[in-house]
Design an enzyme around this catalytic site. Structure first.
Site, PDB file in Angstrom:
ATOM      1  CB  CYS A 133      45.592  33.835  34.449  1.00  0.00           C
ATOM      2  SG  CYS A 133      45.841  33.098  36.070  1.00  0.00           S
ATOM      3  CB  CYS A 136      47.025  35.658  37.474  1.00  0.00           C
ATOM      4  SG  CYS A 136      47.406  34.023  36.877  1.00  0.00           S
ATOM      5  CG  ASP A 137      45.607  39.063  35.783  1.00  0.00           C
ATOM      6  OD1 ASP A 137      46.538  39.349  36.548  1.00  0.00           O
ATOM      7  OD2 ASP A 137      45.770  38.650  34.624  1.00  0.00           O
TER       8      ASP A 137
END
Ligand code: NAP
Length: 307
Positions: A133, A136-137
């Site tokens: 992701c 997300c990261d």
């Protein structure tokens, strides 16, 4: 007492089904599973959902859909279903938190990321340099080189998103033609920070004494091994449908996708309907998932009316 309709999943399909079932006065119970909000919550801008000239944030779209369903009386709870008994007129579903009973069930459990299965992938997954992701990261990898693996829309989207943070983005793909849409391919090809690494098979992910990733090794067509010095590997090679808990009862195809009737949402069990990425291996779009959720709710309503 049995629910009228139990909806599993809160991605585009599940939430659209919830809006329609709730507006039909069925007061559906909607279970949020392992990834509340579904795949759209791991994407950034959604540019192709109709009605948003300048695109819409994936999380915002999902939050609005949920609020819309709640406004019409949909109830939400968290649980993950482990097994089902669809043998009687009342469907029984066993979750980690409770056992649920419903007259009709809409399964919209979506799909989970596929992994490469190469050495180092699971070892460094989750905070140490392997992720599925970028949204997300991605921000954790500022001013360092990273790699994205895959050749579909997800891989291209992740690569483009990562250019906001990373010093360089390798896009490693096993062929020299892409599955992604033309507009994405052109954006990727034209981006100065992205280097295409084509016709390569990922071999292993290596890390250092600090427990963090430093290299993605890929094998070229010639058999030569190329080491890409990266701090993170973003695996974006598609998804597998979340159908496992239901397969003893419901028919699935070779890929694990639910097999549906001509209306795309009915299953081999009357009163059990499917919608979205758990049953669609062709289109897999937010808007098609939403459309299937709508169909499933209308079919469930008709089925209940005929009882
Ligand atoms: P996908 O289209 O199935 O692409 C998966 C990619 O991963 C393919 O290029 C495939 O290579 C590669 N791959 C699969 N297994 C691999 C392995 N073991 N090793 C190396 N490479 C592997 O999946 P996706 O990109 O997640 O897209 C899924 C759906 O969502 C598509 O319909 C897509 O259009 C849609 N989507 C749309 C958007 C958007 O419109 N904004 C964004 C994201 C996703 P091959 O090509 O060689 O098979």
């Amino acid at each position: 007492m049995a629910e009228n309709v139990l909806i599993l999943g809160t991605g585009c399909a599940g939430l659209t089904a919830a809006i329609y079932a709730a507006r039909a006065g069925l007061t559906p119970l909607v279970l949020e599973g392992g990834q509340p909000g579904g795949q759209l919550t791991t994407t950034s801008e959604v540019e192709n959902f109709p009605g948003f000239i300048h695109g819409v944030d994936g999380n915002e779209l999902i939050t609005n859909m949920k609020g819309q369903a709640e406004r019409f009386g949909a109830k939400f709870a968290w649980d993950r279903i482990d097994s089902v008994d669809f043998s009687g007129p009342i469907k029984k579903l066993k979750g980690g938190e409770a056992t649920y009973e419903a007259k009709a069930v809409i399964i919209a459990t979506g799909a989970s990321p596929r992994f490469l299965g190469i050495p180092g992938e699971q070892e460094y997954y989750g905070g140490n340099g392997v992720t599925t992701c970028a949204t997300c990261d991605g921000a954790f990898y500022r001013d360092v080189p990273v790699a994205v693996v895959g050749g579909g829309d997800s891989a291209c989207e992740e690569a483009l998103f990562l250019t906001r943070f990373a010093s360089k983005v390798y896009l490693a793909h096993r062929r020299d033609t892409f599955r992604a849409s033309e507009i994405m391919i052109q954006r990727v090809k034209n981006h100065a920070k992205i280097e295409l690494v084509l016709n390569v098979t990922p071999k292993q992910i290596l890390g250092g004494a600090d427990g963090k990733v430093h290299t993605l090794e890929v094998v070229e067509k010639s058999g030569a091994v190329r080491a890409l010095g990266v701090k993170c590997v973003f695996v974006a090679i598609g998804h597998v449908p979340n159908s496992q808990a239901f397969t003893p009862s419901l028919e699935v195809d070779a890929g694990g996708y639910f097999v549906a009737g001509a209306n795309t949402v009915s299953t081999n069990i009357p009163g059990v309907f499917v919608a979205g990425d758990c049953s669609d291996h062709v289109y897999r779009q937010a808007i098609t998932a939403a459309g299937m959720g709508c169909r499933a709710a209308i079919e469930a309503e008709r089925w209940l009316a005929g009882l």
